[in-house]
Design a protein around this motif. Structure first.
Motif, PDB file in Angstrom:
ATOM      1  N   ARG A  34       0.352   7.228   0.586  1.00  0.00           N
ATOM      2  CA  ARG A  34      -1.073   8.349   0.608  1.00  0.00           C
ATOM      3  C   ARG A  34      -2.126   7.489   1.277  1.00  0.00           C
ATOM      4  O   ARG A  34      -2.948   8.183   1.925  1.00  0.00           O
ATOM      5  CB  ARG A  34      -1.090   8.879  -0.756  1.00  0.00           C
ATOM      6  N   LYS A  35      -2.309   6.315   0.606  1.00  0.00           N
ATOM      7  CA  LYS A  35      -3.497   5.574   1.215  1.00  0.00           C
ATOM      8  C   LYS A  35      -3.413   5.075   2.539  1.00  0.00           C
ATOM      9  O   LYS A  35      -4.244   5.168   3.302  1.00  0.00           O
ATOM     10  CB  LYS A  35      -3.566   4.159   0.270  1.00  0.00           C
ATOM     11  N   LEU A  52       0.955  -1.191   0.032  1.00  0.00           N
ATOM     12  CA  LEU A  52       0.113  -0.030   0.109  1.00  0.00           C
ATOM     13  C   LEU A  52       0.824   1.261   0.001  1.00  0.00           C
ATOM     14  O   LEU A  52       1.986   1.262   0.808  1.00  0.00           O
ATOM     15  CB  LEU A  52      -0.914   0.019   1.208  1.00  0.00           C
ATOM     16  N   ASP A  53       0.770   2.238  -0.956  1.00  0.00           N
ATOM     17  CA  ASP A  53       1.209   3.196  -0.989  1.00  0.00           C
ATOM     18  C   ASP A  53       1.208   4.129   0.327  1.00  0.00           C
ATOM     19  O   ASP A  53       0.231   4.263   0.905  1.00  0.00           O
ATOM     20  CB  ASP A  53       1.023   4.143  -2.083  1.00  0.00           C
ATOM     21  N   LEU A  55      -4.207   8.162   4.540  1.00  0.00           N
ATOM     22  CA  LEU A  55      -5.719   8.338   4.549  1.00  0.00           C
ATOM     23  C   LEU A  55      -6.460   7.443   5.406  1.00  0.00           C
ATOM     24  O   LEU A  55      -7.309   7.784   6.415  1.00  0.00           O
ATOM     25  CB  LEU A  55      -6.302   8.238   3.123  1.00  0.00           C
ATOM     26  N   PHE A  56      -6.098   5.960   5.275  1.00  0.00           N
ATOM     27  CA  PHE A  56      -6.745   4.819   6.325  1.00  0.00           C
ATOM     28  C   PHE A  56      -6.674   5.431   7.709  1.00  0.00           C
ATOM     29  O   PHE A  56      -7.540   5.494   8.705  1.00  0.00           O
ATOM     30  CB  PHE A  56      -6.050   3.612   5.865  1.00  0.00           C
TER      31      PHE A  56
END
Length: 88
Positions: free
Chosen positions: A34-35, A31-32, A38-39
């Motif tokens: 940024r994600k 998972l990058d 966000l999570f």
């Protein structure tokens, strides 16, 4: 004072968000960033956690301790995990 006690919960809420980010990146390394950020932000803004952040209850502190213990277990640092779990 009340403001100092509530600011402790604010600091713990930020620390909790950082620990959640570390757990997400450890469990899903593909998972990058940024994600993952966000999570972690979505979980930090979860209504129950958000509400208790501004009150002086032990919910935020206990959640931070449990998440830190879980992260230490994921990283195979079992002694640190046991020390976090130890209550005074």
């Amino acid at each position: 004072s009340t403001a100092v006690l509530r600011s402790v919960n604010g600091v713990l809420a930020v620390l909790c968000s950082i620990i959640v980010y570390e757990i997400i990146t450890h469990l899903r390394p593909a998972l990058d960033d940024r994600k993952a950020t966000l999570f972690a932000a979505v979980l930090a803004l979860y209504p129950l956690h958000w509400f208790f952040t501004f009150l002086y209850y032990t919910d935020v502190a206990s959640l931070t301790a449990v998440l830190a213990m879980y992260l230490a277990c994921l990283k195979k640092k079992y002694l640190f995990s046991a020390l976090v779990n130890e209550s005074p």
